[in-house]
Scaffold this active site. Structure first.
Site, short mmCIF file in Angstrom:
data_model
loop_
_atom_site.label_atom_id
_atom_site.label_comp_id
_atom_site.label_asym_id
_atom_site.label_seq_id
_atom_site.Cartn_x
_atom_site.Cartn_y
_atom_site.Cartn_z
N LEU A 32 8.18 -19.71 0.77
CA LEU A 32 6.83 -19.14 0.79
C LEU A 32 5.79 -20.17 0.40
O LEU A 32 4.60 -20.00 0.68
CB LEU A 32 6.77 -17.93 -0.15
N GLY A 33 6.22 -21.25 -0.25
CA GLY A 33 5.31 -22.34 -0.60
C GLY A 33 4.46 -22.07 -1.82
O GLY A 33 4.49 -20.97 -2.40
N TYR A 34 3.70 -23.09 -2.22
CA TYR A 34 2.84 -22.99 -3.41
C TYR A 34 3.60 -22.37 -4.58
O TYR A 34 3.28 -21.30 -5.09
CB TYR A 34 1.58 -22.18 -3.09
N ASP A 93 -12.19 -13.24 -0.86
CA ASP A 93 -11.20 -14.20 -0.40
C ASP A 93 -11.69 -14.81 0.91
O ASP A 93 -12.84 -14.59 1.32
CB ASP A 93 -9.82 -13.56 -0.25
N GLU A 123 -0.80 -9.54 -4.10
CA GLU A 123 -1.99 -10.38 -4.15
C GLU A 123 -1.64 -11.84 -4.45
O GLU A 123 -2.24 -12.76 -3.91
CB GLU A 123 -2.99 -9.85 -5.18
N CYS A 154 -15.93 -4.48 16.46
CA CYS A 154 -16.34 -4.55 15.05
C CYS A 154 -17.31 -3.43 14.70
O CYS A 154 -18.30 -3.21 15.42
CB CYS A 154 -16.99 -5.89 14.76
N TYR A 158 -10.88 -13.97 -8.04
CA TYR A 158 -10.59 -13.12 -6.89
C TYR A 158 -9.41 -12.19 -7.16
O TYR A 158 -9.50 -10.98 -6.93
CB TYR A 158 -10.28 -13.97 -5.65
N ARG A 164 0.84 -1.20 0.00
CA ARG A 164 0.00 0.00 0.00
C ARG A 164 0.87 1.25 0.00
O ARG A 164 0.54 2.24 -0.64
CB ARG A 164 -0.92 -0.01 1.22
N CYS A 198 -12.64 -9.78 12.73
CA CYS A 198 -13.54 -10.91 12.50
C CYS A 198 -12.72 -12.18 12.30
O CYS A 198 -12.71 -12.78 11.23
CB CYS A 198 -14.43 -10.62 11.29
N GLN A 228 -3.43 -17.83 0.08
CA GLN A 228 -3.23 -18.92 1.04
C GLN A 228 -2.02 -18.70 1.96
O GLN A 228 -1.44 -19.66 2.48
CB GLN A 228 -3.09 -20.27 0.32
N THR A 229 -1.62 -17.44 2.14
CA THR A 229 -0.46 -17.14 2.98
C THR A 229 -0.76 -15.91 3.84
O THR A 229 -1.32 -14.94 3.36
CB THR A 229 0.79 -16.87 2.11
#
Length: 354
Positions: A84-86, A142, A41, A206, A124, A22, A196, A46-47
């Protein structure tokens, strides 16, 4: 603007997380904005954010522009991603960068249709890039968003079913405030990540607590509903760590599939941890005849779809290596330059230990 969106955006203005992608997007203009968002992104699939932040920083130093990524060798890309995997994410990101340079003049496309044509970008991710990087009025969904929406609007359909996912997409789109898609999507991400939570949600903090239908019924921790998960299988493998004259024998995995393109010590599935099982399995998988010498510490690792127990053995070749073998002798001091999965990296570190 719906009341839910109004409360969400007001909360986000005060509590937005400070994240490096950002910051980059806010300080730079043009293609690098979308490049930073795109990289983040893909890494965040999944991380957890905490795991991604140091990788993102190193990645942007090593490949500061899309053109730099496109021009890099695949092995450098996989090395930067190691841990980092995947790993298919890294290969897809690299391939997509090359496509953008070749077919889009180095400019990441802003529309959903063109984004979804790129490797590794699904519904997504395309929506996240289009909204966050280009300000398009598109909703995204997501895991964090699914959880928030399923609780606030008490969605009883399984979130991982086609019906449940469609219902959640419609809710995300219904409450999207025109002109504010970037903040709206990121606000939902932040709310799911910090308030959440999957367990012990911080409902009193919240902004949507008074609107939350699940909380009104005291069932917030029962949302989202998910389908029963199958039992995770367990696998057992043995690895041959073959040393000769300060070198070790490595195999490069095929580009597709699990850990594609990474390097590994020759390994194969076995029924038992015995030396005999290792010899038989390695000969069948690699046409290698080995003599086990010493059993090294066993390694346990959890993948997404199975649990692995791997036993490495120090070995020597019982017969000379065939000239046509795809295996390569790698000097031990150079192992850090060869991208590996976590199990093989742990074996490599055992070799480096005194």
């Amino acid at each position: 603007m719906t009341e839910f969106a109004r409360r969400l955006l007001a909360w986000y203005e005060k509590h937005a997380r400070v994240l490096p992608w950002r910051t980059l997007a806010g300080q730079r203009s043009g293609p690098l904005d979308s490049y930073a968002v795109w990289v983040s992104e893909i890494m965040l699939q999944q991380t957890r954010v905490e795991a991604v932040i140091p990788y993102f920083a190193r990645w942007m130093e090593r490949f500061p522009t899309l053109a730099a990524l496109a021009a890099a060798p695949e092995q450098d890309v996989l090395s930067a991603w190691e841990g980092l995997g995947y790993y298919s994410r890294a290969r897809h990101l690299h391939k997509a960068a090359q496509i953008v340079v070749a077919e889009h003049g180095g400019q990441i496309p802003a529309n959903l249709t063109e984004l979804r044509k790129l490797p590794g970008i699904g519904r997504y991710t395309a929506a996240a890039i289009a909204s966050i990087a280009f300000g398009q009025d598109v909703a995204t969904l997501d895991g964090n968003l699914k959880r928030v929406l399923a609780r606030v609007f008490d969605v009883a359909l399984p979130a991982d079913s086609a019906q449940g996912e469609n219902a959640l997409w419609k809710l995300a789109e219904t409450h999207l405030p025109p002109g504010r898609a970037s903040d709206y999507n990121q606000a939902l991400m932040d709310l799911g990540a910090t308030i959440c939570l999957p367990k012990n949600p911080r409902c009193l903090l919240c902004p949507a607590q008074e609107l939350c239908l699940a909380r009104q019924q005291g069932i917030q921790e029962q949302r989202p509903v998910t389908k029963p998960k199958a039992e995770i299988p367990r696998k057992r493998k043995a690895a041959a760590v073959i040393l000769l004259d300060g070198k070790t024998l490595l195999n490069r995995r095929p580009a597709g599939g699990l850990l594609g393109g990474l390097w590994e010590f020759p390994a194969a599935e076995v029924e038992t941890d015995s030396a005999e099982a290792l010899v038989t399995a390695i000969e069948a998988a690699y046409s290698l005849k080995v003599t086990p010498l010493t059993r090294l510490p066993q390694i346990h690792h959890a993948y997404t779809h199975f649990r692995l127990t791997q036993t490495p053995w120090l070995c020597q070749l019982a017969e000379p290596l065939a000239v046509s073998s795809a295996l390569q002798w790698i000097p031990l001091p150079e192992l850090d330059s060869y991208p590996m999965g976590k199990v093989d990296r742990r074996i490599a570190r055992q070799l480096a230990s005194p």
